[in-house]
Design an enzyme around this catalytic site. Structure first.
Site, PDB file in Angstrom:
ATOM      1  NE  ARG A  71      -3.886  -2.161   0.266  1.00 47.34           N
ATOM      2  CZ  ARG A  71      -3.667  -3.409  -0.161  1.00 47.34           C
ATOM      3  NH1 ARG A  71      -2.545  -3.710  -0.810  1.00 47.34           N
ATOM      4  NH2 ARG A  71      -4.570  -4.341   0.026  1.00 47.34           N
ATOM      5  CB  SER A 111      -9.341  -1.526   4.119  1.00 45.38           C
ATOM      6  OG  SER A 111      -9.764  -2.778   3.676  1.00 45.38           O
ATOM      7  CD  GLU A 117      -6.028   0.603   2.240  1.00 41.64           C
ATOM      8  OE1 GLU A 117      -5.638  -0.375   2.901  1.00 41.64           O
ATOM      9  OE2 GLU A 117      -6.830   0.517   1.299  1.00 41.64           O
TER      10      GLU A 117
END
Ligand SMILES: Cc1cc2nc3c(=O)[nH]c(=O)nc-3n(C[C@H](O)[C@H](O)[C@H](O)COP(=O)(O)OP(=O)(O)OC[C@H]3O[C@@H](n4cnc5c(N)ncnc54)[C@H](O)[C@@H]3O)c2cc1C
Length: 366
Positions: free
Chosen positions: A191, A264, A361
């Site tokens: 990520r 998420s 995130e």
């Protein structure tokens, strides 16, 4: 190109939250992008690059600068590589944007597809699967644009987009020149990428992917295996894998067309092997996956659910999703403040119970 003023940003995001942008424009060609960046510079206004708005939380106060929505479209099969692949790549990328390591890995079974940044990511996955091209089928049904995919190196069901990216084309806002970056130069990790680390430096206009003409599907994830077991399918095809991933995701995630969400909200934390073993003693069922450097990536969804009992927890109109504790959902009328307060509560709970400091995130734009 038209520059609009005081445009409400909530409808441009999947969270459906957020105040106005002082200035707003859409760009569909390189010249418009240059014009937009120059406009912001002349006004001394900060820039925010907007794709599909599926990984951001816009502040209730909005954004006091120029929001540039990327709408460059087009998908092109540059080259179906034959036996002389190594030579042909050199011809295609005359600006030498393919590094030595990649030249070796792009072999005769690969097809290069160049996709403009404004294309919908899932349309591209559909194109690839329809054309029998392997590599991104496990990334089916992820919302957002192709241009944003390298930014957080999107990943799901054992695949990461960086495994298929050959080159990223972008405007370097420091030099105001269009450049090509090799996969290595993009500094991809979980990520993460150069584009997140050096926010604002590059505006992505196009991405080149190397996809497999032949290949094998990756069905290692438990959910995927169970899906095919139920269907009595032993050797799933590319199309069946795309369908499976799509069905599994729709069963687990909220429908972002109905609810506000950005998927998420936090990253799964990566912790030391020592810390993992300590936690494993306390919580024997804690899922963890080894990282190449010896650390362990742990399932934050499991921690939020089993350790913090956070499923269904709400702050005003924002709640932890009942079916997946890593996901926050916003009801109509929700504010960015409610999201931030709930997120901070969850961060504190995880820290108190496990000692792990978790990281968002989703990007908070304020
Ligand atoms: C229901 C749901 C499920 C999701 N599932 C997953 C998943 O399984 N895996 C996963 O990895 N993500 C997932 N996401 C997150 C999200 O879909 C991805 O991060 C996606 O790539 C974001 O794309 P976007 O176009 O919406 O980007 P935006 O949200 O518009 O932008 C995200 C970031 O990228 C930057 N950016 C966007 N376009 C460009 C560009 N052209 N050049 C430079 N910077 C740019 C923005 O400035 C911002 O910093 C999910 C989100 C939702 C709502």
């Amino acid at each position: 190109m038209i520059i609009q003023e005081h445009i409400t940003l909530a409808p441009h995001t999947t969270f459906k939250i957020g105040g106005p942008a002082r200035f707003f424009c859409s760009v569909s060609i390189d010249a418009e992008l240059l014009e937009a960046v120059t406009f912001a510079r002349n006004k001394n206004a900060p820039i925010f690059i907007l794709g599909g708005g599926s990984n951001i939380l816009i502040d209730d106060q909005g954004f006091d600068g120029l929001v540039i929505k990327i709408e460059m479209m087009g998908m092109e099969k540059i080259q179906d590589l034959g036996g002389q692949a190594r030579f042909k790549i050199q011809e295609i990328h005359q600006e030498a944007i393919v590094d030595e390591k990649q030249k070796r890995s792009v072999d005769e079974k690969k097809v290069i597809v160049s996709v403009a940044a404004g294309e919908r990511w899932d349309d591209f996955v559909d194109y690839a699967v329809e054309h029998g091209l392997y590599g991104i089928e496990n990334l089916s049904a992820i919302p957002g644009t192709v241009g944003a995919a390298p930014v957080q190196n999107i990943g799901a069901y054992g695949a990461e987009v960086s495994q298929t990216i050959l080159a990223v084309h972008a405007l370097d806002t420091r030099t105001m020149k269009f450049v090509g970056l090799t996969n290595g130069e993009c500094q991809f990790s979980y990520r993460e990428s150069l584009f997140r680390k050096e926010k604002g430096h590059y505006i992505i206009t196009r991405v080149d992917f190397a996809l497999g003409r032949r290949g094998s599907v990756n069905t290692e994830y438990k959910d995927v295996q169970e899906y095919f077991l139920k269907q009595n399918i032993t050797s799933p095809t590319l199309k069946q894998v795309r369908q499976a991933i799509t069905d599994i995701r729709w069963g687990k995630l909220p429908d972002w067309k109905l609810w506000g969400t950005a998927g998420s909200f936090f990253k799964n934390p990566i912790i030391s092997a020592e810390q993992f073993l300590k936690l494993k003693k306390k919580y024997p069922e804690l899922p963890g996956y080894p990282e190449p450097d010896g650390r362990a990536k742990v399932s934050l969804g499991w921690i939020l659910d089993k350790v913090c009992n956070a499923r269904g927890l709400c702050k005003g109109n924002v709640c932890v999703y009942e079916k997946q504790a890593l996901v926050l959902i916003a009801k109509p009328g929700a504010t960015s403040e409610e999201v931030v307060v709930l997120a901070q509560d969850l961060m504190r709970m995880v820290k108190e119970k496990t000692g792990i400091v978790i990281e968002g995130e989703v990007e908070w734009v304020n």
